[in-house]
Design a protein around this motif. Structure first.
Motif, PDB file in Angstrom:
ATOM      1  N   THR A 106      28.052  36.937  30.044  1.00  0.00           N
ATOM      2  CA  THR A 106      27.939  37.210  31.476  1.00  0.00           C
ATOM      3  C   THR A 106      27.703  38.700  31.675  1.00  0.00           C
ATOM      4  OG1 THR A 106      30.338  37.510  31.751  1.00  0.00           O
ATOM      5  CG2 THR A 106      29.448  35.303  32.143  1.00  0.00           C
ATOM      6  N   HIS A 126      29.899  43.339  35.378  1.00  0.00           N
ATOM      7  CA  HIS A 126      31.334  43.622  35.445  1.00  0.00           C
ATOM      8  C   HIS A 126      31.571  45.135  35.473  1.00  0.00           C
ATOM      9  CE1 HIS A 126      32.048  39.393  34.613  1.00  0.00           C
ATOM     10  NE2 HIS A 126      31.250  39.483  33.559  1.00  0.00           N
ATOM     11  N   ASN A 184      37.861  36.374  38.216  1.00  0.00           N
ATOM     12  CA  ASN A 184      36.643  35.569  38.117  1.00  0.00           C
ATOM     13  C   ASN A 184      36.769  34.459  37.089  1.00  0.00           C
ATOM     14  OD1 ASN A 184      34.642  36.986  39.877  1.00  0.00           O
ATOM     15  ND2 ASN A 184      35.112  38.704  38.530  1.00  0.00           N
ATOM     16  N   TYR A 238      27.958  38.677  37.919  1.00  0.00           N
ATOM     17  CA  TYR A 238      29.063  38.846  38.859  1.00  0.00           C
ATOM     18  C   TYR A 238      28.867  40.026  39.816  1.00  0.00           C
ATOM     19  CZ  TYR A 238      31.130  35.034  36.372  1.00  0.00           C
ATOM     20  OH  TYR A 238      31.336  33.775  35.838  1.00  0.00           O
ATOM     21  N   HIS A 296      30.286  40.529  48.457  1.00  0.00           N
ATOM     22  CA  HIS A 296      29.749  39.405  47.681  1.00  0.00           C
ATOM     23  C   HIS A 296      29.034  38.391  48.567  1.00  0.00           C
ATOM     24  CE1 HIS A 296      30.870  39.605  43.388  1.00  0.00           C
ATOM     25  NE2 HIS A 296      31.814  40.426  43.798  1.00  0.00           N
TER      26      HIS A 296
END
Length: 380
Positions: free
Chosen positions: A224, A227, A255, A263, A282
């Motif tokens: 992912t 971050h 998360n 993210y 977000h």
């Protein structure tokens, strides 16, 4: 809402009961809460260290504890400490230094342990992951066959290294957090090992089924992205991977980590820049995965473990998070609606890491010098 909710306090270790929520569910802000001084547990100081950073339990109940300046200790549950030799030199200014420690799934046979640390480098200190054998000889302990199996590429950076290790329940893969090293834009650069969660083989190799394995390089190891400063990574009892990360001025996040997701940092955040300038929330960018819970004001989370023992029956299925900017023990419940914080108990210290022993006792490390190793058990 729970009757024990108060107004914002001064620090935190967090405990949650997690349930999987829909990715489109609205995130809950649990920041404006405070700690109660009435605690359902008692705390025993077992040992003290120079800025302890992480702990991991061995199968026999002893612990390995890292100190940020660069020392590793083997520790009994009564507090007897043995320094482990063979630890690499570290660059330890700011948030850097000797970081996480983890035990190999086959430790009983291999004696392998994993360490993360920030190592000196001509191009700037870089995060590294190493594997070594823990060898005991009488009253002495040392690391042998030490090998750095992964290094941040390219190197360099300032603080916010991440460096948290989680080994999947099946025991075949290792997950590693890498912070943005205080260079926010690098978290969205697919060719920089910053602002990422990586998925590696236990020997540091690249698994053939990673989402972007065909791309090679950093992309091939990326699980992912997006971050900021992730200091907590752990699997729950359902085998789901959870991560928490520090936001800037507001916007700490918890998360659910799913392969290939972005993210959002630094494009979106539920906090603002330190200058006070706005960052889009977000909800303005649905292509980025939103947090399950966020904290504004921040708690500065550090350390993550899940609780499945019987000693604290009300905590079963919960997650435990250490807090730096706040100093408390928090329980957050997940019901039919979004996750929300139910209780928060004052701990009176910055909590750097948290772990659960085989008997169900909760162990925490204080972020201080000296910093205490404390054992939490139900109040008698």
């Amino acid at each position: 809402m729970p009757s024990s909710r108060l107004i914002l306090g001064t620090a935190l270790v967090a405990i949650w009961s997690f349930a999987v929520s829909d990715a489109d569910a609205q995130s809950v802000n649990a920041g404006a809460l405070a700690a109660s001084t009435t605690r359902p547990f008692q705390s025993q100081t077992v040992a003290e260290f120079d800025t302890p950073w992480a702990l991991a339990f061995l199968p026999d109940g002893r612990m390995l504890v890292t100190e940020k300046p660069g020392a590793l200790y083997l520790v009994t549950d009564s507090g007897e400490k043995t320094e482990v030799s063979g630890v690499p030199a570290v660059a330890a200014p700011g948030q850097n230094g000797l970081l996480d420690v983890a035990i190999a799934p086959d430790f009983a046979e291999s004696n392998y342990v994993y360490l993360t640390y920030v190592e000196p480098d001509p191009d700037g200190a870089r995060l590294a992951l190493a594997r070594a054998k823990l060898v005991e000889d009488g009253d002495e302990a040392r690391l042998e066959d030490f090998s750095a199996i992964w290094r941040q590429t390219p190197g360099g950076g300032r603080g916010q290294p991440g460096g948290i290790i989680a080994i999947e329940p099946q025991g075949a893969h290792l997950f590693l957090t890498v912070g943005d090293r205080m260079d926010p834009e690098s978290a969205q650069d697919p060719d920089m090992a910053r602002g990422k969660v990586l998925r590696l083989g236990l020997d540091g190799s690249t698994p053939a089924d990673n989402p972007m394995v065909a791309e090679g390089g950093v992309k091939a190891q990326t699980w992912t992205t997006g971050h900021r400063n992730p200091y907590g990574l752990a699997f729950d009892a359902k085998g789901q991977l959870w991560l928490h990360e520090m936001g800037p001025r507001g916007g700490d996040e918890l998360n659910l980590i799913e392969p290939g997701q972005n993210y959002g940092w630094p494009v979106v955040s539920n906090g603002n820049n330190y200058s006070g300038s706005d960052i889009p929330d977000h909800e303005t960018r649905p292509e980025f995965a939103p947090p399950a819970v966020y904290w504004t004001p921040v708690i500065a989370p550090a350390g993550l473990a899940f609780y499945e023992a019987d000693l604290f029956p009300a905590w079963k299925g919960s997650g435990l998070i250490g807090g730096l900017a706040v100093q408390a023990l928090v329980r957050v419940g997940f019901g039919s609606g979004p996750a929300d914080e139910a209780d928060r108990w004052d701990m009176g210290a910055r909590i750097r890491d948290v772990a659960v022993a085989s008997d169900g006792a909760v162990w925490v490390l204080e972020d201080a010098s000296p910093g205490k190793l404390r054992r939490l058990t139900p109040r008698e």
